[in-house]
Design a protein around this motif. Structure first.
Motif, PDB file in Angstrom:
ATOM      1  N   PHE A   1       2.116   3.061  -3.706  1.00 33.47           N
ATOM      2  CA  PHE A   1       0.839   3.516  -4.337  1.00 33.47           C
ATOM      3  C   PHE A   1       0.619   4.914  -3.526  1.00 33.47           C
ATOM      4  N   PHE A   2       0.146   4.745  -2.504  1.00 37.11           N
ATOM      5  CA  PHE A   2      -0.601   5.835  -1.261  1.00 37.11           C
ATOM      6  C   PHE A   2       1.045   6.071  -0.624  1.00 37.11           C
TER       7      PHE A   2
ATOM      8  N   ILE B   1       0.809  -1.385   0.404  1.00 37.87           N
ATOM      9  CA  ILE B   1       0.023  -0.366   0.439  1.00 37.87           C
ATOM     10  C   ILE B   1       0.475   1.146  -0.242  1.00 37.87           C
ATOM     11  N   THR B   2       1.523   1.517   1.004  1.00 36.28           N
ATOM     12  CA  THR B   2       2.947   2.215   0.679  1.00 36.28           C
ATOM     13  C   THR B   2       3.599   2.625  -0.148  1.00 36.28           C
TER      14      THR B   2
END
Lengths: 317, 295
Positions: free
Chosen positions: B122-123, B119-120
């Protein structure tokens, strides 16, 4: 029947929970090992994500992220209405698209040409030399550009003068900014970016070529029908990733190349966020600008991935 | 193969054109590097008047003498060494600590954790929220701000995991386990000794990153004595950039000083990395490939 299978299922589940528990007990030290890494991500990645909410608030330092009052889309509206908005978008997208249009095909062409070289020593030397600039720092690169492109005594302008033309102020003219930015990047990274294609090329089955030669295929036919399809998945994957970064013009190099004279074409979203946020201390406003940027990137990434999955059957997920 | 090449005229022309083109590209890449090297060994006046073309003109070591006497540069050099060594060490420990458990099939929770890390990629919170967190942690203007915020790269961690999964035989680990070795023991006695290539790649990636970093220092360091080399370099190379470009005059002596040491400073700052990388070349090509297969 149904009851039996349900019974079995429950038994299986019980058994698998037992196995699971045993494995967790046996591997307790692996959990200890990974704990600092998880803590790192919580603090340095997830906590800032939680902090993104200040984009919808008026950040007040002594009230903290949570305590500051909500303001809805105030900062977004201000950004969309400001006269900076369109120039920023134009510069950011303009540089990125230029970068993609030149920087995407060149490493592929370079790798294809290098792949045709049969002399290993020559190949290795070309590779070693062309990888080298990748290791220079951005500061050094821009320093070299400034020195070598100087209108007064830069080597490039010395040659231009030799041809009897007027020297060009490459680093100060807004019109030159994009070109200088993109082509210096090509100089620095073409060799490095070709590595991944060299790897893809090395993975193509040599029997395909042999069969094609036996069938009498010409060099171009072989390239078109074997080599290009062989590296296409790699190329598309990289294209998707790069498109997802269209709004992310790297801060480091733009910031160093920036000066009062080329600002009309060199101000991009990341430098604007830095100036408004850290120099101007408008935390909430520039957090909103940054968030807007990330959202556009994410939408682009998803869109391109979808298009690619439909048309070429290659996708990131 | 050779006979075939001789048979086709078109192929011969292709090979010649191809080789010539590659030679030209190589010269274009190499020339600026040679120019910088030559200029750094030339008399500053020769450089300023644009007399240096390829070889050094009126060779002298003057510029290097000035560089190595400059307080700022020496401190910057020392700081950069410290940041690079400490930072890379932390990076290695953290990357291995993350990658090894994820590489084990019997490590429950690996899917959830993989998602948690992915996740980190992409965000992110972005510059400002990260800045606020770092201030709140008391890392502002602190030595550790150069080390901790970038302690692991997800991408590198996944490359390392892929290497552990694909290049280390599971049977070896199982045998050691039966012999009563615990997981940490397996990691140190079996996995790491077999992972030299990937560790070399990581040292290279992380090390170069630390050596060349200036952005973190620019926003989080206030104290000049903590500045890494790249920030000092930025001052020397780019501070009188404006005067340089507009043709305006700064103090002549000051400009001569900056002008004369520019190229020597570039050489001094880049040589350690450029000397190191050809030795690691065969490893990092492998590293990119592991990453490519994975991605």
């Amino acid at each position: 029947m149904a009851e039996v299978s349900l019974d079995n299922k429950i038994k299986k589940q019980k058994k698998s929970t037992k196995v699971k528990k045993a494995a967790i007990r046996r591997n307790w030290d692996l959990y200890v090992l990974i704990t600092p890494v998880v803590i790192y991500f919580l603090i340095f990645k997830y906590w800032p994500m939680y902090g993104v909410q200040i984009a919808f608030k008026d950040f007040i330092a002594n009230k903290g992220i949570w305590g500051s009052p909500w303001r809805g889309f105030k900062h977004f509206r201000r950004f969309f209405r400001s006269y900076h908005f369109w120039p920023l978008i134009r510069n950011t997208v303009g540089i990125s698209v230029y970068q993609l249009a030149v920087g995407f095909p060149i490493p592929i062409i370079f790798a294809l040409m290098l792949n045709e070289v049969k002399n290993e020593k020559f190949k290795k030397s070309v590779q070693t030399i062309t990888y080298a600039p990748h290791f220079l720092s951005t500061v050094v690169l821009v320093g070299m550009m400034t020195a070598m492109l100087s209108p007064k005594n830069g080597i490039v302008n010395e040659f231009i003068k030799l041809l009897g033309k007027e020297p060009i102020y490459f680093m100060a003219e807004a019109n030159w900014f994009k070109t200088v930015y993109v082509w210096s990047g090509i100089w620095q990274n073409t060799g490095w970016n070709s590595i991944i294609y060299m790897a893809a090329l090395a993975g193509i089955d040599p029997q395909l070529y042999e069969a094609a030669i036996v069938d009498g295929a010409s060099k171009w036919q072989r390239m078109w029908n074997i080599t290009i399809p062989g590296i296409l998945p790699t190329a598309i994957t990289l294209l998707i990733l790069n498109t997802g970064r269209i709004m992310n013009v790297g801060f480091e190099k733009v910031f160093l190349m920036q000066n009062g004279l080329n600002l009309t074409s060199s101000e991009v979203i990341s430098t604007y966020v830095y100036k408004a946020g850290l120099i101007g201390a408008e935390y909430s406003f520039s957090a909103a600008v940054g968030l807007f940027n990330s959202i556009i990137n994410f939408i682009l990434l998803i869109t391109v991935n979808k298009i690619s999955r439909k048309t070429t059957e290659t996708s990131l997920w | 193969m050779n006979a075939r090449l001789k048979n086709s005229k078109g192929d011969i022309i292709f090979v010649i054109m191809n080789t010539m083109f590659l030679i030209i590209v190589t010269i274009i890449v190499l020339y600026p590097l040679i120019f910088v090297l030559s200029a750094s060994f030339s008399d500053p006046m020769m450089v300023m008047t644009g007399k240096v073309r390829f070889f050094p003109k009126e060779p002298t070591l003057q510029a290097y003498k000035i560089v190595f006497r400059n307080e700022d540069i020496l401190t910057g050099y020392k700081n950069t060494f410290l940041y690079t060594i400490t930072g890379t060490l932390v990076n290695l420990i953290m990357t291995i600590a993350g990658a090894y458990p994820l590489s084990r099939k019997d490590f429950y929770g690996r899917n959830v954790l993989t998602l948690f890390f992915t996740i980190t990629m992409f965000f992110s919170g972005g510059l400002i929220p990260t800045y606020l967190v770092i201030r709140q942690l008391g890392l502002y203007n602190n030595f550790w701000v150069m080390i901790l915020p970038g302690a692991v790269s997800v991408w590198n961690m996944f490359i390392m995991r892929a290497f552990f999964q694909n290049s280390i035989p599971v049977e070896l680990e199982e045998a050691a386990f039966i012999d009563g070795c615990n997981n940490i023991g397996i990691l140190f006695k079996i996995v790491l000794p077999l992972s030299v290539p990937i560790i070399a790649v990581m040292v290279m990636y992380y090390g170069v990153g630390h050596w060349n970093a200036y952005f973190t220092a620019l926003i989080y360091l206030k104290d000049r004595r903590k500045f890494p080399l790249q920030l000092i370099l930025r001052e020397i190379l780019l501070q009188n950039q404006m005067a340089e470009m507009t043709g305006g005059e700064t103090l002549v002596s000051q400009q001569l000083f900056a002008e004369s040491i520019k190229y020597a400073v570039i050489v001094v700052a880049s040589v350690p990395v450029l000397l190191l990388y050809p030795f690691l070349q065969k490893y990092f090509v492998k590293g990119v490939m592991v990453g490519a297969i994975k991605g």
